[in-house]
Design a protein around this motif. Structure first.
Motif, PDB file in Angstrom:
ATOM      1  N   ARG A 173       8.859  19.781 -10.367  1.00  0.00           N
ATOM      2  CA  ARG A 173       8.461  20.999 -11.102  1.00  0.00           C
ATOM      3  C   ARG A 173       8.811  22.244 -10.293  1.00  0.00           C
ATOM      4  O   ARG A 173       9.338  23.217 -10.846  1.00  0.00           O
ATOM      5  N   ASN A 174       8.516  22.219  -9.004  1.00  0.00           N
ATOM      6  CA  ASN A 174       8.805  23.388  -8.164  1.00  0.00           C
ATOM      7  C   ASN A 174      10.308  23.638  -8.070  1.00  0.00           C
ATOM      8  O   ASN A 174      10.750  24.792  -8.107  1.00  0.00           O
ATOM      9  N   GLU A 176      12.502  22.874 -10.331  1.00  0.00           N
ATOM     10  CA  GLU A 176      12.911  23.416 -11.624  1.00  0.00           C
ATOM     11  C   GLU A 176      12.554  24.901 -11.734  1.00  0.00           C
ATOM     12  O   GLU A 176      13.339  25.704 -12.249  1.00  0.00           O
ATOM     13  N   THR A 177      11.385  25.286 -11.221  1.00  0.00           N
ATOM     14  CA  THR A 177      10.991  26.699 -11.206  1.00  0.00           C
ATOM     15  C   THR A 177      12.001  27.529 -10.417  1.00  0.00           C
ATOM     16  O   THR A 177      12.416  28.608 -10.846  1.00  0.00           O
TER      17      THR A 177
END
Length: 187
Positions: A173-174, A176-177
């Motif tokens: 997730r990080n 992708e951010t």
């Protein structure tokens, strides 16, 4: 009925889960190698969490009871918001046990909490010099760079994290951010 074939690392983990760990460890504990193999092989969230916890438990332990007690006191002070006192405890511990990676990592976390991002990066780098597989330190480094909007270095940190812990949902997730921020910046 199909038989299930377990890899050696997963088999080791399942056997080790039934055994209690002694209180001595740190980043040099030989059990870490098998745990990191298992971490790389399993995708089941419940196993990932258990493996992560076992690794953290080993990193958190120190063969010297005084060092162990200092780490615990420093963490309690930090969690209670007594940052100046926690900094003093972690710094003293690092002076006494400069090869204890988790002491450096906890102080890096404290520096992050108080907004001293440069000091946090320095302590993370020392943590990683002692334990290159420290997924907590790699995650923290990525978050520091993300906060600084240094997306290139944040991406590098999260990519290194995924090499160590390839099935970490938070790392994915990080990353992708970060990639979204880079796309927005260059579009």
């Amino acid at each position: 009925m199909d038989s299930i074939r377990l890899s050696p690392a997963i088999l080791f983990l399942s056997v080790s889960l039934t055994l209690s760990l002694p209180v001595q460890g740190d980043q040099n504990d030989p059990r870490l190698d098998s745990l990191f193999e298992a971490l790389a092989e399993t995708t089941r969230p419940e196993f990932l969490a258990e493996i992560e916890n076992r690794i953290w438990n080993l990193w958190y332990q120190h063969p010297d009871p005084e060092a162990q007690a200092m780490l615990k006191v420093g963490e309690q002070l930090m969690n209670a918001g007594y940052y100046r006192d926690a900094l003093r405890v972690f710094s003293t511990l690092i002076d006494q046990q400069p090869e204890f990676a988790e002491a450096w990592n906890r102080r890096a976390t404290l520096h992050y909490l108080i907004g001293d991002l440069s000091a946090s990066i320095e302590d993370v780098n020392r943590t990683l010099a002692l334990e290159p597989r420290h997924f907590g330190a790699l995650s923290g480094l990525g978050l520091v760079y993300l906060q600084q909007e240094n997306y290139i270095k944040a991406r590098e940190a999260f990519e290194k994290l995924l090499m160590v812990h390839p099935h970490s949902p938070a790392a994915r997730r990080n990353l992708e951010t970060v990639l979204e921020a880079l796309r927005a910046r260059f579009i």
